[in-house]
Design a protein around this motif. Structure first.
Motif, PDB file in Angstrom:
ATOM      1  N   ARG A  17      10.948   2.989   2.966  1.00 12.21           N
ATOM      2  CA  ARG A  17       9.750   3.485   2.287  1.00 12.21           C
ATOM      3  C   ARG A  17       8.628   3.751   3.290  1.00 12.21           C
ATOM      4  NH1 ARG A  17       6.592   0.046  -2.337  1.00 12.21           N
ATOM      5  NH2 ARG A  17       6.165  -1.271  -0.525  1.00 12.21           N
ATOM      6  N   SER A  18       8.474   2.850   4.254  1.00 12.03           N
ATOM      7  CA  SER A  18       7.439   3.039   5.280  1.00 12.03           C
ATOM      8  C   SER A  18       7.724   4.275   6.129  1.00 12.03           C
ATOM      9  CB  SER A  18       7.355   1.808   6.179  1.00 12.03           C
ATOM     10  OG  SER A  18       6.956   0.673   5.434  1.00 12.03           O
ATOM     11  N   ARG A  19       8.998   4.475   6.471  1.00 11.83           N
ATOM     12  CA  ARG A  19       9.363   5.649   7.263  1.00 11.83           C
ATOM     13  C   ARG A  19       9.063   6.932   6.504  1.00 11.83           C
ATOM     14  NH1 ARG A  19      15.171   4.244  10.194  1.00 11.83           N
ATOM     15  NH2 ARG A  19      14.658   2.104  10.820  1.00 11.83           N
ATOM     16  N   LEU A  20       9.398   6.939   5.210  1.00 12.02           N
ATOM     17  CA  LEU A  20       9.179   8.133   4.400  1.00 12.02           C
ATOM     18  C   LEU A  20       7.697   8.472   4.320  1.00 12.02           C
ATOM     19  CD1 LEU A  20      10.226  10.321   2.481  1.00 12.02           C
ATOM     20  CD2 LEU A  20      10.080   8.643   0.612  1.00 12.02           C
ATOM     21  N   ILE A  21       6.871   7.473   4.025  1.00  9.52           N
ATOM     22  CA  ILE A  21       5.435   7.708   3.908  1.00  9.52           C
ATOM     23  C   ILE A  21       4.842   8.097   5.262  1.00  9.52           C
ATOM     24  CG2 ILE A  21       3.212   6.566   3.466  1.00  9.52           C
ATOM     25  CD1 ILE A  21       4.618   5.007   1.225  1.00  9.52           C
ATOM     26  N   PHE A  22       5.289   7.444   6.329  1.00  7.98           N
ATOM     27  CA  PHE A  22       4.783   7.767   7.655  1.00  7.98           C
ATOM     28  C   PHE A  22       5.113   9.223   8.018  1.00  7.98           C
ATOM     29  CE2 PHE A  22       5.468   7.872  12.336  1.00  7.98           C
ATOM     30  CZ  PHE A  22       4.138   7.702  12.704  1.00  7.98           C
ATOM     31  N   ARG A  23       6.348   9.641   7.735  1.00  9.39           N
ATOM     32  CA  ARG A  23       6.734  11.024   8.026  1.00  9.39           C
ATOM     33  C   ARG A  23       5.846  12.012   7.262  1.00  9.39           C
ATOM     34  NH1 ARG A  23      11.691  13.638   9.371  1.00  9.39           N
ATOM     35  NH2 ARG A  23      12.865  11.715   9.123  1.00  9.39           N
ATOM     36  N   PRO A  50      -0.905   5.762  -5.764  1.00 15.20           N
ATOM     37  CA  PRO A  50      -1.794   5.791  -4.601  1.00 15.20           C
ATOM     38  C   PRO A  50      -2.079   4.400  -4.054  1.00 15.20           C
ATOM     39  CG  PRO A  50      -2.552   7.365  -6.233  1.00 15.20           C
ATOM     40  CD  PRO A  50      -1.431   6.582  -6.874  1.00 15.20           C
ATOM     41  N   ALA A  51      -2.165   3.409  -4.939  1.00 17.81           N
ATOM     42  CA  ALA A  51      -2.433   2.035  -4.485  1.00 17.81           C
ATOM     43  C   ALA A  51      -1.282   1.510  -3.624  1.00 17.81           C
ATOM     44  CB  ALA A  51      -2.659   1.114  -5.674  1.00 17.81           C
ATOM     45  N   SER A  52      -0.043   1.772  -4.057  1.00 17.58           N
ATOM     46  CA  SER A  52       1.119   1.326  -3.278  1.00 17.58           C
ATOM     47  C   SER A  52       1.179   2.049  -1.927  1.00 17.58           C
ATOM     48  CB  SER A  52       2.412   1.578  -4.060  1.00 17.58           C
ATOM     49  OG  SER A  52       2.444   0.820  -5.249  1.00 17.58           O
ATOM     50  N   ILE A  53       0.841   3.334  -1.962  1.00 12.15           N
ATOM     51  CA  ILE A  53       0.836   4.109  -0.716  1.00 12.15           C
ATOM     52  C   ILE A  53      -0.224   3.569   0.237  1.00 12.15           C
ATOM     53  CG2 ILE A  53       0.390   6.386   0.281  1.00 12.15           C
ATOM     54  CD1 ILE A  53       1.593   7.601  -2.272  1.00 12.15           C
ATOM     55  N   ARG A  54      -1.386   3.201  -0.313  1.00 12.37           N
ATOM     56  CA  ARG A  54      -2.446   2.644   0.535  1.00 12.37           C
ATOM     57  C   ARG A  54      -1.995   1.350   1.202  1.00 12.37           C
ATOM     58  NH1 ARG A  54      -5.912   4.655  -3.509  1.00 12.37           N
ATOM     59  NH2 ARG A  54      -5.917   2.665  -4.629  1.00 12.37           N
ATOM     60  N   ASN A  55      -1.243   0.530   0.481  1.00  9.73           N
ATOM     61  CA  ASN A  55      -0.740  -0.725   1.055  1.00  9.73           C
ATOM     62  C   ASN A  55       0.197  -0.451   2.226  1.00  9.73           C
ATOM     63  OD1 ASN A  55      -2.140  -2.363  -0.740  1.00  9.73           O
ATOM     64  ND2 ASN A  55      -0.457  -2.406  -2.228  1.00  9.73           N
ATOM     65  N   VAL A  56       1.070   0.555   2.060  1.00 13.43           N
ATOM     66  CA  VAL A  56       1.989   0.911   3.144  1.00 13.43           C
ATOM     67  C   VAL A  56       1.204   1.464   4.332  1.00 13.43           C
ATOM     68  CG1 VAL A  56       3.883   2.428   3.833  1.00 13.43           C
ATOM     69  CG2 VAL A  56       3.926   1.328   1.586  1.00 13.43           C
ATOM     70  N   MET A  57       0.193   2.274   4.045  1.00  9.62           N
ATOM     71  CA  MET A  57      -0.623   2.843   5.115  1.00  9.62           C
ATOM     72  C   MET A  57      -1.343   1.749   5.891  1.00  9.62           C
ATOM     73  SD  MET A  57      -2.085   6.194   3.058  1.00  9.62           S
ATOM     74  CE  MET A  57      -2.996   6.943   4.410  1.00  9.62           C
ATOM     75  N   ALA A  58      -1.771   0.710   5.189  1.00  7.54           N
ATOM     76  CA  ALA A  58      -2.420  -0.413   5.871  1.00  7.54           C
ATOM     77  C   ALA A  58      -1.439  -1.122   6.807  1.00  7.54           C
ATOM     78  CB  ALA A  58      -2.982  -1.398   4.852  1.00  7.54           C
ATOM     79  N   ASP A  59      -0.187  -1.269   6.337  1.00  3.41           N
ATOM     80  CA  ASP A  59       0.840  -1.889   7.188  1.00  3.41           C
ATOM     81  C   ASP A  59       1.116  -1.033   8.429  1.00  3.41           C
ATOM     82  OD1 ASP A  59       1.081  -3.954   5.375  1.00  3.41           O
ATOM     83  OD2 ASP A  59       2.811  -3.060   4.331  1.00  3.41           O
ATOM     84  N   LEU A  60       1.157   0.279   8.240  1.00  5.82           N
ATOM     85  CA  LEU A  60       1.402   1.185   9.357  1.00  5.82           C
ATOM     86  C   LEU A  60       0.249   1.139  10.359  1.00  5.82           C
ATOM     87  CD1 LEU A  60       2.832   4.257   7.396  1.00  5.82           C
ATOM     88  CD2 LEU A  60       4.112   2.693   8.870  1.00  5.82           C
TER      89      LEU A  60
END
Length: 369
Positions: A17-23, A50-60
């Motif tokens: 999931r992190s790879r997908l969002i990062f790409r 959007p909230a879940s995406i923001r959490n992943v973005m914070a991890d990245l």
């Protein structure tokens, strides 16, 4: 293109999931040049809130892959993030240049074939600049990179001689030497014969060390006068600086001024133009391509010369007919270059330039990746 070990380490720490969002973040950033928000990503077909995406973005961001220029803005990839994207997610080795781009490169450079090398290489630099939208860079071949066809020492006065070297490319290089008054013609001929026997078909760089070692160890079977002449000739032809006499051809500086990412910080543009004027340093950056298997990519701080300007440099070597690297070419632009297009374009252009410089037809070149 060689991967960075740190890229593999970071990639292994990311789930799918992190790879997908990062790409998606990097793709969106490269398309627009603007920071990317969570809502933008959710509209690109990611089935997360959007909230879940923001959490992943914070991890990245914690991994050092994303940064935010302002507290209220979206995220944009860091130089480390772009490196990870290129090495781990973009699959550079599978990229192929579209046939239309190949034909454009072949036709443009074929039309310039036969012109003086500086003009031909200038055309290559101009073409890259126009196709990529950055500045095109070409380092001319090293003067001692071609095999030697003939060497001769000719007396032109009581205390002077002309050292002439002719390459297999039919380039002629002359150097004026000071010699002892009254040096006999036989010494000039002896030195010429000696070097021709050892240098014909080899480059100056290949033969220089062997010849000087023979002379130093008294194995050259030359008298002292002829030995001195040989040493003087080699010193003048090769010089202490192997880059002496080389030129750097830059086209398209105006493209850098027109890029929003660079133009928003005029100091970055000044820094970049200052670096582009440092011919010797920039030639060394281009020549680093000779140690790589194909294209080299420097993103921002990965090269000290461009660390402050935040630019990317993509470089590839071009070769002579013996498959030896003789020069390099590339482009410089903002870090949000379209790497998937520019990397194979620089690589293919280098292949075409090498073939055309050696008198071959561009149409026979296949994309080697």
């Amino acid at each position: 293109m060689k991967d960075h070990p740190s890229s593999h380490t970071t990639l292994s720490a990311m789930d799918e999931r992190s790879r997908l969002i990062f790409r998606e973040i990097v793709d969106a950033y490269l398309e627009t040049g603007d920071p990317v928000g969570s809502r933008t990503i959710s509209r690109r077909g990611i089935s997360l809130s959007p909230a879940s995406i923001r959490n992943v973005m914070a991890d990245l961001a914690e991994l050092g892959l994303l940064d935010s220029p302002h507290s209220s803005a979206g995220r944009m990839p860091t130089h480390q993030g772009l490196r990870l994207f290129v090495d781990g997610l973009m699959e550079v080795k599978r990229m192929k240049l579209p046939p239309a781009d190949k034909r454009r490169i072949q036709q443009r450079l074929s039309a310039a074939q036969g012109r003086p090398p500086e003009d031909f290489l200038g055309e290559a630099s101009e073409m890259l600049s126009g196709l990529v939208g950055g500045a095109g860079l070409v380092a001319s071949p090293k003067s001692n990179a071609s095999a030697v066809k003939h060497v001769e020492f000719v007396s032109i006065g009581p205390s002077q001689a002309l050292a002439i070297i002719v390459s297999e490319d039919e380039d002629v290089e002359n150097r004026l030497l000071n010699v002892p008054v009254g040096m006999p013609v036989s010494a000039l001929q002896e030195a010429s014969n000696y070097l021709n026997a050892r240098m014909r078909g080899r480059t100056l760089a290949e033969v220089r060390k062997d010849v000087l070692t023979e002379i130093r160890d008294k194995k050259a079977q030359l008298d002292e006068t002829a030995s001195s002449l040989v040493e003087a000739g080699l010193a003048h032809w090769t010089g202490e600086d192997p880059d002496r006499g080389r030129s750097l051809i830059i086209r398209g500086r105006a493209n850098l001024l027109g890029d929003d990412q660079l133009a928003e910080d005029i100091n970055k543009v000044r820094d970049l133009f200052s670096y582009l004027d440092k011919t010797e340093s920039l030639i060394k950056v281009l020549d680093e391509a000779r140690d790589a298997e194909g294209v080299r990519l420097f993103i921002g701080a990965e090269n000290k010369l461009f660390s402050l300007s935040g630019s990317s440099v993509i470089v590839a070597p071009y070769m002579n007919s013996d498959r030896k690297v003789v020069g390099a070419l590339g482009v410089i632009g903002p870090t949000r270059l379209n790497y998937a297009r520019v990397i194979p374009m620089v690589d293919y252009t280098a292949q075409v330039v090498g073939r055309l410089l050696n008198g071959g037809p561009a149409e026979e070149i296949e994309d080697k990746r």
